[in-house]
Design an enzyme around this catalytic site. Sequence first.
Site, PDB file in Angstrom:
ATOM      1  N   ASP A 187       0.858  -1.189   0.000  1.00 21.49           N
ATOM      2  CA  ASP A 187       0.000   0.000   0.000  1.00 21.49           C
ATOM      3  C   ASP A 187       0.888   1.231   0.000  1.00 21.49           C
ATOM      4  O   ASP A 187       1.381   1.672   1.037  1.00 21.49           O
ATOM      5  CB  ASP A 187      -0.906   0.001   1.228  1.00 21.49           C
ATOM      6  N   HIS A 192       0.428   7.832   4.106  1.00 24.76           N
ATOM      7  CA  HIS A 192       1.043   7.145   5.236  1.00 24.76           C
ATOM      8  C   HIS A 192       2.544   7.418   5.362  1.00 24.76           C
ATOM      9  O   HIS A 192       3.206   6.828   6.218  1.00 24.76           O
ATOM     10  CB  HIS A 192       0.794   5.639   5.116  1.00 24.76           C
ATOM     11  N   ILE A 207      -0.684   9.231   8.690  1.00 25.77           N
ATOM     12  CA  ILE A 207      -1.432   8.324   9.555  1.00 25.77           C
ATOM     13  C   ILE A 207      -1.076   6.874   9.231  1.00 25.77           C
ATOM     14  O   ILE A 207      -0.547   6.573   8.158  1.00 25.77           O
ATOM     15  CB  ILE A 207      -2.953   8.534   9.430  1.00 25.77           C
ATOM     16  N   GLY A 210      -5.129   1.720   7.988  1.00 24.25           N
ATOM     17  CA  GLY A 210      -6.174   1.023   8.726  1.00 24.25           C
ATOM     18  C   GLY A 210      -5.960  -0.479   8.747  1.00 24.25           C
ATOM     19  O   GLY A 210      -6.213  -1.147   9.756  1.00 24.25           O
TER      20      GLY A 210
END
Length: 284
Positions: A187, A192, A207, A210
């Site tokens: 990803d 991120h 961040i 998830g």
Amino acid sequence: MPIDPAKALAAEPRSAEISWDHKDVQLYHLGLGAGTPATDPDELRYTLESRLHVLPSFATVAGAGMGVVGGLSAPGIDIDLAAVLHGGQSVTLHRPVPVTGRAVTTSRVAAVHDKGKAAVLVLRSEVADDDGPLWTSDAQIFVRGEGGWGGDRGPSERLELPDREPDKTVERPVREEQALLYRLSGDWNPLHADPEFAALAGFDRPILHGLCTYGMTLKAVVDTVLGGDVARVRSYRTRFAGIVFPGETLRIRMWADEGRVQATVTAVEREDAPVLADTLVEHS
């Protein structure tokens, strides 16, 4: 309308070959924070090739998660990726994930729900090898601003927690560089890693993925309630309720009943802000 539900649901499934080996599995586990303490026999099951087992949430990155990517480019779907949120994730295991594998993943739009101010796409990937089905995964994708056509709202998957204190509560630190390591499993969203991109998305810093929190939570359940036996997991689902910043601490509360473990995940440093909700692990 950018989403044509009938066209999306009628589209032919897309198939692709995927493969993985012990290095992919080890990298994924390390991206979840496995390996601390490095010589702990329980952690070596996640990090040492001669003892390796596979956490079932690895299914979300095997083959770089092409089910979600393929689903968002399916016929009948023409959306602004800036309006997309990963709302939930589920994985159903048909048998334990092998350390080394070669399989075919078949992906399609399984449902389109109208939530009024948003649409929800259910992107399904079914993975099988020469010995038969391995796993089925569903990603629930919210698309803001695309609802309101009068379609089916879809099921409500809220879970009532047991009326008692958690049976187990553990805390898991998120390392400062953890998102940088986890993104190597496929990803590459700059949200991120890149502070400037994160600022454009409304965050003061990058961040955590998830799905990294998703994997960390399953590892905590397996290690705390299931005796470290990944093969006991039959299915695992959650709803993404909030964000995590690298450097924070996850508080994972677990309620164990016959054949199932419910969990909630919060961010300790932000006064237990919700991170994962409606989280359920079904097991043997």
